[in-house]
Design a protein around this motif. Sequence first.
Motif, PDB file in Angstrom:
ATOM      1  N   LEU A 109      47.809  35.861  39.180  1.00 43.58           N
ATOM      2  CA  LEU A 109      47.547  37.258  38.841  1.00 43.58           C
ATOM      3  C   LEU A 109      46.153  37.457  38.251  1.00 43.58           C
ATOM      4  O   LEU A 109      45.434  38.377  38.661  1.00 43.58           O
ATOM      5  N   PHE A 131      44.247  46.052  34.946  1.00 43.10           N
ATOM      6  CA  PHE A 131      45.577  46.483  35.395  1.00 43.10           C
ATOM      7  C   PHE A 131      45.985  47.806  34.743  1.00 43.10           C
ATOM      8  O   PHE A 131      46.538  48.690  35.409  1.00 43.10           O
ATOM      9  N   THR A 150      36.187  46.971  32.949  1.00 47.67           N
ATOM     10  CA  THR A 150      36.539  45.588  33.297  1.00 47.67           C
ATOM     11  C   THR A 150      35.314  44.685  33.230  1.00 47.67           C
ATOM     12  O   THR A 150      35.353  43.608  32.624  1.00 47.67           O
ATOM     13  N   ALA A 171      42.940  39.707  39.943  1.00 50.80           N
ATOM     14  CA  ALA A 171      42.101  40.679  39.229  1.00 50.80           C
ATOM     15  C   ALA A 171      40.627  40.311  39.361  1.00 50.80           C
ATOM     16  O   ALA A 171      39.759  41.190  39.503  1.00 50.80           O
TER      17      ALA A 171
END
Length: 598
Positions: free
Chosen positions: A346, A536, A222, A350
């Motif tokens: 959303l 995700f 990420t 994150a």
Amino acid sequence: MDDSPDKIGPEMSPRKSYGDKARSVVRAFTTKDGLVGDYDYAFLFKPNLPFMPKTRRAAPFFGLNEHMPVLLALLLGFQHALSMLAGIITPPIILAGQGGVNLSPEDAQYLVSTSLIVCGILSSVQITRFHIYKSPYYIGTGLISVVGTSFTVIPVATGAFAQMYATGYCPTAADGTKLPCPRGYGALIATGTVCALLEILLSFTRPTMLKRIFPPLVTGPTVALIGISLIQSGFKDWAGGSGSCFGRPETGDFTVCPAVGAPHALPWGSAEFIGLGFSVFVTIIICERFGSPIMKSCAVVIGLLVGCIIAGATGYFSHSGIDAAPAVSFIWVKTFPLSVYGPIVLPLLAVYIVLMMEAIGDITATCDVSRLEVEGKLFDSRIQGGVLADGINGLLSGLLTITPLSTFAQNNGVIALTRCANRKAGYACCFFLLIMGIFSKFAAALVAIPSPVLGGMTTFLFAAVAISGVRIISTVPFTRRNRFILTAAMSLGFGATLVPNWFSYVFTYSGDNHAKQGFFNAIVLVCETGFALTAFVAIFLNLVLQEEVEDEVVDEVMTADKVDDEADREEWARIERRSGDVEKGGVAGAGGAAREKV
């Protein structure tokens, strides 16, 4: 390792009275030992040149609560502030510019000033460490854990702003030019404030549980994708700008960068722009190779300064914004209309998960370089307090008109280099950040920096973010399961980063149901934000896929040959015993034959 006075148990030592504290402050400013001490100040400024003798003697280490001269605290605090400066000013400049919501120069100057002020105030929260009354919980780490505006929010924000202009949420001129959109910026900071509640709630979870749900297998790719996606923005600025002039239009005000009528305006990608950004990049490398300790930790700022000097000498600077800027500024001098923008909820959730895991890693590194415990109850308490302060800072930053903050990692390098983990240096850093932010002429000068100079600096910074992700990935055992998770998560992340509009045409709904349209926009934004998609997918696969038997970690040098080593040694011992018996038998037989002849 002395972590006092931040012990978990009751404090047994006598408390200092206010008179004792006042006398210690007076001694610090009126005696040579308190003001200057006997520190080797030349160590900080001695360059690493080939013809100069190398010093083998290490500088003294200043622990968390050790006595420290005031001058040294101010000097090292200024060094911490300079090491943070580039990271703090970059997000507001990008988000307020043509790649963001196209705010006026006055608004951009305000955001830069406020970022410095807010980071100075909220860094002191992390450094101080407050105990929550009648509970085992804390706010802050009690270390030099400084905070700054996060790069992580930039990919989400730029994607959201592009969507806002496309859907009419932000205004656009008749010729397609994007107009200033303070409403869009207000929606970003307000939504970020609400989403910060997630990190606040997660801070009360045990660190071991957080690491199980969000291991390096999730956070590594990420963070790497965040840096990779940001490098694109840095490179666009390096070549002239990331706004309307990027496509080299043949008509209009943006046939040149930054715009027609600007000082020394040139078409995007001109050799002059490339050379200007390259001067910054090369200066950073030279500082790292030949610079003194203080120059190495401030190499990015020195590179920016050299680039600004060259740009000023060659006519790229416009001083009109600096002249028009007020002398001082502070929080809430300008405000923005607040609203929650559903499609970015959303992605921002994150973002806060990433910020939380970054905070855990950075606090662990800070404890390590500060020579403090990296396990046990006190360490877990520092992690809990740091994550809670990080979430509270994210909530407060939105109310203070700034995008989410993160715990900065580059200051760990300053601690290791200067061998100073003392909180006095951290408070001095906060003081200098406040001064830089209050005097808005300084912020106006930063906003006036030409895009190629800024691009040469930000490309280096964004690449450092990507390398941080690679370093996290390197700590993961490369079993078959882990390789599969990394492949699945990063394939989608890389694809969405390289082809950002791949999901734009999936939903064709064009009705009047704004809730439904907002839901579709949220899905599109997540699927077109590479790092969010990677996060995700990695979280889901890490929880669903079980470790296989053959994937269990074995000794790092264990091979098929190694496994059979013990059996081989036993077999070889039997062979040697057998051959020894044969030789003995042969000798005995020869002796018997000789006796018979006799």
